[in-house]
Design a protein around this motif. Structure first.
Motif, PDB file in Angstrom:
ATOM      1  N   PHE A 436     -22.248  11.001  21.757  1.00 50.29           N
ATOM      2  CA  PHE A 436     -23.033  11.773  20.793  1.00 50.29           C
ATOM      3  C   PHE A 436     -22.223  12.023  19.524  1.00 50.29           C
ATOM      4  O   PHE A 436     -22.721  11.913  18.408  1.00 50.29           O
ATOM      5  CB  PHE A 436     -23.466  13.108  21.412  1.00 50.29           C
ATOM      6  CG  PHE A 436     -24.191  14.004  20.447  1.00 50.29           C
ATOM      7  CD1 PHE A 436     -25.510  13.747  20.098  1.00 50.29           C
ATOM      8  CD2 PHE A 436     -23.541  15.086  19.863  1.00 50.29           C
ATOM      9  CE1 PHE A 436     -26.179  14.572  19.198  1.00 50.29           C
ATOM     10  CE2 PHE A 436     -24.196  15.901  18.959  1.00 50.29           C
ATOM     11  CZ  PHE A 436     -25.516  15.652  18.623  1.00 50.29           C
ATOM     12  N   ARG A 437     -20.938  12.313  19.714  1.00 52.36           N
ATOM     13  CA  ARG A 437     -20.073  12.588  18.565  1.00 52.36           C
ATOM     14  C   ARG A 437     -19.945  11.374  17.658  1.00 52.36           C
ATOM     15  O   ARG A 437     -20.026  11.483  16.432  1.00 52.36           O
ATOM     16  CB  ARG A 437     -18.686  13.015  19.065  1.00 52.36           C
ATOM     17  CG  ARG A 437     -17.672  13.193  17.956  1.00 52.36           C
ATOM     18  CD  ARG A 437     -16.297  13.464  18.536  1.00 52.36           C
ATOM     19  NE  ARG A 437     -15.269  13.370  17.511  1.00 52.36           N
ATOM     20  CZ  ARG A 437     -13.970  13.488  17.746  1.00 52.36           C
ATOM     21  NH1 ARG A 437     -13.551  13.709  18.973  1.00 52.36           N
ATOM     22  NH2 ARG A 437     -13.091  13.389  16.779  1.00 52.36           N
ATOM     23  N   THR A 438     -19.772  10.205  18.249  1.00 51.84           N
ATOM     24  CA  THR A 438     -19.606   9.002  17.428  1.00 51.84           C
ATOM     25  C   THR A 438     -20.910   8.621  16.739  1.00 51.84           C
ATOM     26  O   THR A 438     -20.897   8.072  15.639  1.00 51.84           O
ATOM     27  CB  THR A 438     -19.115   7.819  18.277  1.00 51.84           C
ATOM     28  OG1 THR A 438     -20.008   7.620  19.382  1.00 51.84           O
ATOM     29  CG2 THR A 438     -17.716   8.084  18.819  1.00 51.84           C
ATOM     30  N   LYS A 439     -22.037   8.916  17.384  1.00 51.90           N
ATOM     31  CA  LYS A 439     -23.324   8.648  16.728  1.00 51.90           C
ATOM     32  C   LYS A 439     -23.474   9.487  15.466  1.00 51.90           C
ATOM     33  O   LYS A 439     -23.906   8.989  14.420  1.00 51.90           O
ATOM     34  CB  LYS A 439     -24.475   8.940  17.695  1.00 51.90           C
ATOM     35  CG  LYS A 439     -24.655   7.907  18.796  1.00 51.90           C
ATOM     36  CD  LYS A 439     -25.848   8.279  19.669  1.00 51.90           C
ATOM     37  CE  LYS A 439     -26.048   7.255  20.777  1.00 51.90           C
ATOM     38  NZ  LYS A 439     -27.199   7.602  21.640  1.00 51.90           N
ATOM     39  N   VAL A 440     -23.085  10.763  15.565  1.00 48.84           N
ATOM     40  CA  VAL A 440     -23.164  11.653  14.405  1.00 48.84           C
ATOM     41  C   VAL A 440     -22.200  11.194  13.307  1.00 48.84           C
ATOM     42  O   VAL A 440     -22.560  11.121  12.126  1.00 48.84           O
ATOM     43  CB  VAL A 440     -22.870  13.109  14.819  1.00 48.84           C
ATOM     44  CG1 VAL A 440     -22.793  14.008  13.584  1.00 48.84           C
ATOM     45  CG2 VAL A 440     -23.929  13.613  15.778  1.00 48.84           C
ATOM     46  N   SER A 441     -20.965  10.850  13.716  1.00 46.12           N
ATOM     47  CA  SER A 441     -19.958  10.405  12.743  1.00 46.12           C
ATOM     48  C   SER A 441     -20.406   9.129  12.040  1.00 46.12           C
ATOM     49  O   SER A 441     -20.250   8.987  10.821  1.00 46.12           O
ATOM     50  CB  SER A 441     -18.618  10.172  13.444  1.00 46.12           C
ATOM     51  OG  SER A 441     -18.141  11.344  14.054  1.00 46.12           O
ATOM     52  N   THR A 442     -20.968   8.207  12.823  1.00 45.68           N
ATOM     53  CA  THR A 442     -21.436   6.947  12.247  1.00 45.68           C
ATOM     54  C   THR A 442     -22.569   7.196  11.257  1.00 45.68           C
ATOM     55  O   THR A 442     -22.626   6.576  10.183  1.00 45.68           O
ATOM     56  CB  THR A 442     -21.923   5.998  13.366  1.00 45.68           C
ATOM     57  OG1 THR A 442     -20.864   5.799  14.301  1.00 45.68           O
ATOM     58  CG2 THR A 442     -22.350   4.657  12.786  1.00 45.68           C
ATOM     59  N   TRP A 443     -23.476   8.115  11.603  1.00 48.28           N
ATOM     60  CA  TRP A 443     -24.595   8.416  10.715  1.00 48.28           C
ATOM     61  C   TRP A 443     -24.100   8.961   9.383  1.00 48.28           C
ATOM     62  O   TRP A 443     -24.537   8.537   8.316  1.00 48.28           O
ATOM     63  CB  TRP A 443     -25.532   9.431  11.371  1.00 48.28           C
ATOM     64  CG  TRP A 443     -26.737   9.722  10.524  1.00 48.28           C
ATOM     65  CD1 TRP A 443     -27.906   9.028  10.480  1.00 48.28           C
ATOM     66  CD2 TRP A 443     -26.864  10.792   9.565  1.00 48.28           C
ATOM     67  NE1 TRP A 443     -28.768   9.580   9.555  1.00 48.28           N
ATOM     68  CE2 TRP A 443     -28.156  10.662   8.981  1.00 48.28           C
ATOM     69  CE3 TRP A 443     -26.035  11.826   9.148  1.00 48.28           C
ATOM     70  CZ2 TRP A 443     -28.617  11.548   8.008  1.00 48.28           C
ATOM     71  CZ3 TRP A 443     -26.493  12.706   8.181  1.00 48.28           C
ATOM     72  CH2 TRP A 443     -27.770  12.574   7.619  1.00 48.28           C
ATOM     73  N   PHE A 444     -23.140   9.921   9.435  1.00 42.93           N
ATOM     74  CA  PHE A 444     -22.593  10.492   8.201  1.00 42.93           C
ATOM     75  C   PHE A 444     -21.884   9.428   7.376  1.00 42.93           C
ATOM     76  O   PHE A 444     -22.053   9.353   6.149  1.00 42.93           O
ATOM     77  CB  PHE A 444     -21.624  11.637   8.519  1.00 42.93           C
ATOM     78  CG  PHE A 444     -22.294  12.975   8.634  1.00 42.93           C
ATOM     79  CD1 PHE A 444     -22.611  13.710   7.498  1.00 42.93           C
ATOM     80  CD2 PHE A 444     -22.629  13.502   9.871  1.00 42.93           C
ATOM     81  CE1 PHE A 444     -23.236  14.937   7.592  1.00 42.93           C
ATOM     82  CE2 PHE A 444     -23.265  14.732   9.985  1.00 42.93           C
ATOM     83  CZ  PHE A 444     -23.572  15.454   8.835  1.00 42.93           C
ATOM     84  N   PHE A 445     -21.089   8.572   8.039  1.00 47.99           N
ATOM     85  CA  PHE A 445     -20.301   7.565   7.318  1.00 47.99           C
ATOM     86  C   PHE A 445     -21.216   6.542   6.645  1.00 47.99           C
ATOM     87  O   PHE A 445     -21.021   6.196   5.471  1.00 47.99           O
ATOM     88  CB  PHE A 445     -19.342   6.861   8.280  1.00 47.99           C
ATOM     89  CG  PHE A 445     -18.479   5.827   7.616  1.00 47.99           C
ATOM     90  CD1 PHE A 445     -17.427   6.197   6.783  1.00 47.99           C
ATOM     91  CD2 PHE A 445     -18.720   4.473   7.807  1.00 47.99           C
ATOM     92  CE1 PHE A 445     -16.639   5.236   6.157  1.00 47.99           C
ATOM     93  CE2 PHE A 445     -17.938   3.510   7.189  1.00 47.99           C
ATOM     94  CZ  PHE A 445     -16.893   3.907   6.363  1.00 47.99           C
ATOM     95  N   THR A 446     -22.212   6.058   7.369  1.00 44.21           N
ATOM     96  CA  THR A 446     -23.097   5.031   6.794  1.00 44.21           C
ATOM     97  C   THR A 446     -24.086   5.628   5.795  1.00 44.21           C
ATOM     98  O   THR A 446     -24.636   4.900   4.959  1.00 44.21           O
ATOM     99  CB  THR A 446     -23.875   4.306   7.909  1.00 44.21           C
ATOM    100  OG1 THR A 446     -24.591   5.261   8.699  1.00 44.21           O
ATOM    101  CG2 THR A 446     -22.925   3.521   8.793  1.00 44.21           C
TER     102      THR A 446
END
Length: 507
Positions: A436-446
């Motif tokens: 879940f954490r990486t999904k959120v991080s990926t969303w913010f980064f992209t």
């Protein structure tokens, strides 16, 4: 040398223009026109980095690029590309058999086949050429790319070796490994050109002419890549330097696998006390006294100028390209075997659309203990020749710990440094086993940093989903990923089964 009664359609090699005659003068003029004042600065910086393929008039005068049938060349030997039984039906082989006559087929039966990468010789019979050198190119599969490269290198190397051993004055080379063997033309051309170049440098003193016989389809590729290995002037040599691929082979042109290289240090063990000063000076040199350590430029300053509108879009692109070229030259110059040994980035097969698949294993990246700048250099080194065509990335986040997470600053720097073709030709980024954490991080980064990647990122919960895009046999998956995916799948199935049983109990 010419057989009696040679047909009139046969082509005299001596009458063909050599590479220096057909290209030398024009390239000198083009070189003058291409180098602007801004490019001169980069050229001056590149002067400190010696080209692995310097301008050699003596070698260029031995090279001929011929658009035509190799079977028609009147030279000491021509090359036939075939299969392991020497019975392949392809345009090159068919033409050679047609002009040589039925005796050739009978002679080939006596050879009892030929292994991939080997070369065997027969008479030329009715050809103008005295001999025919038969060789077998590899069948190409992206998953076994390294083996295919080595085999194709062996083909050209063994052909040239036979020419040297039999004191042949001229050799006509066809394009080894036909379309039926699925070897990418541009990749094969790099190997052919550099192998012949290295052989002429090291062993070609008695060989007078090497003819690359190509078709209409092959000629544009050869014409584009030949200046990289056979520059016709010093300026063309410098212009071609940043365009060379990352894998240029060793001193013989043979492909080199970074993971298999062994680092050897001089006089291992404790240094003597009186060498302390020398050691300090050596260590300081390793920090970055070479020219490329001073060539990165201030990325933040460049971004500030862009935001302030003080740089035009064309100037921005040119500045970015120069910056990337500097990183690429550094990547080719430095020893990256320690990063390669991590096996965190590698090429595997192709997806369902035939696009190259690159794999990143998050667990194999010890972010806290490795030099991340060297990691960036290694990424550029490996990916530069991959990104010229469409490709996909598969990132295994499986069992990745805190010490393996790539921070946003590094990803941002990576995005700033890499060439535009990295993002343009990336068709999909598969994020396997995300949290879940990486999904959120990926969303913010992209969303806020690299918006162009947003639509290309796909979160993959299990390998079965991945296999709908990439067949299992086309991707090398680390054992721990397979084990984890199997365990999680069993747990999910068990949970679902218990849930169904509970529902049945209460209804």
């Amino acid at each position: 040398m010419d057989p009696l009664g040679a047909r009139s359609q046969f082509v005299e090699v001596q009458n063909l223009p050599t590479w220096d005659q057909s290209q030398g003068v024009q390239d000198e003029v083009d070189g003058e026109n291409q180098l602007t004042e801004e490019d001169d600065q980069l050229t001056n910086q590149l002067n400190s980095f010696e080209s692995p393929f310097p301008f050699r008039q003596d070698i260029n005068s031995k090279i001929v690029l011929f658009n035509g049938d190799v079977a028609l060349l009147n030279c000491t030997a021509i090359v036939n590309t075939s299969n392991e039984t020497l019975t392949d039906k392809n345009p090159v082989s068919d033409s050679i058999h047609r002009y040589a006559g039925p005796e050739l087929r009978d002679e080939l039966l006596k050879l009892k086949g030929c292994r991939t990468g080997e070369a065997k010789m027969t008479e030329g019979f009715n050809l103008a050429a005295r001999f025919i050198i038969h060789t077998v190119g590899p069948k190409y599969k992206a998953k076994y790319r390294t083996a295919a490269e080595s085999s194709l290198y062996s083909c050209y190397r063994n052909v040239m070796q036979l020419a040297k051993e039999h004191a042949m004055a001229s050799v006509g080379l066809c394009v080894v490994s036909t379309v039926k063997r699925a070897y990418p033309l541009e990749d094969a051309t790099h190997i052919a050109l550099r192998t012949v170049r290295r052989f002429l440098e090291n062993h070609g003193e008695n060989i007078e002419t090497v003819v690359f016989a190509v078709s209409d389809v092959e000629e544009p590729v050869y014409s584009k890549l030949m200046p990289l290995y056979y520059p016709c002037s010093k300026k063309e040599e410098k212009i071609s330097l940043p365009l060379l691929p990352a894998d240029i082979g060793n001193t013989e042109g043979e492909p080199v696998v970074l993971e298999r290289q062994i680092r050897i240090v001089e006089k291992p063990g404790n240094l003597e006390e009186d060498s302390a000063d020398d050691s300090l000076e050596s260590d300081l040199g390793l920090v970055g006294s070479h020219a490329f350590a001073r060539m990165e430029g201030d990325v933040d300053k460049q971004r500030k100028l862009i935001l302030q509108g003080q740089m035009s879009e064309a100037a921005q692109q040119k500045q970015h390209q120069r910056n990337y070229s500097r990183w690429l030259c550094r990547a080719r110059a430095e020893d990256l075997s320690d990063i390669a040994a991590l096996k965190a980035l590698y090429q595997t097969g192709v997806d369902l659309c035939g696009r190259t698949v690159m794999v990143v294993v998050g667990r194999n990246i010890p972010v806290t203990i490795i030099d991340m700048e060297k990691a960036l250099l290694y990424f550029i080194h490996v990916m530069d020749h991959i990104t010229v065509k469409e490709y996909v990335m598969v990132y295994f986040h499986t069992l990745t710990g805190e010490h393996n997470h790539l921070d946003t600053d590094f990803l941002k720097k990576l995005s700033d440094v890499v060439d535009a073709k990295f993002q343009k030709n990336l068709r999909a980024f598969y994020f396997v086993h995300p949290t879940f954490r990486t999904k959120v991080s990926t969303w913010f980064f992209t969303t806020f940093s690299v918006s162009s990647l947003k639509e290309k990122v796909h979160h993959i919960e299990n390998l079965q989903q991945l296999f709908t895009c990439i067949l299992p046999e086309q991707i090398d998956i680390p054992p721990f990923v397979l084990e984890y995916d199997t365990r999680v799948s069993i747990q999910s199935f068990t949970t679902l089964q218990l849930s169904i049983e509970d529902k049945g109990r209460y209804t």
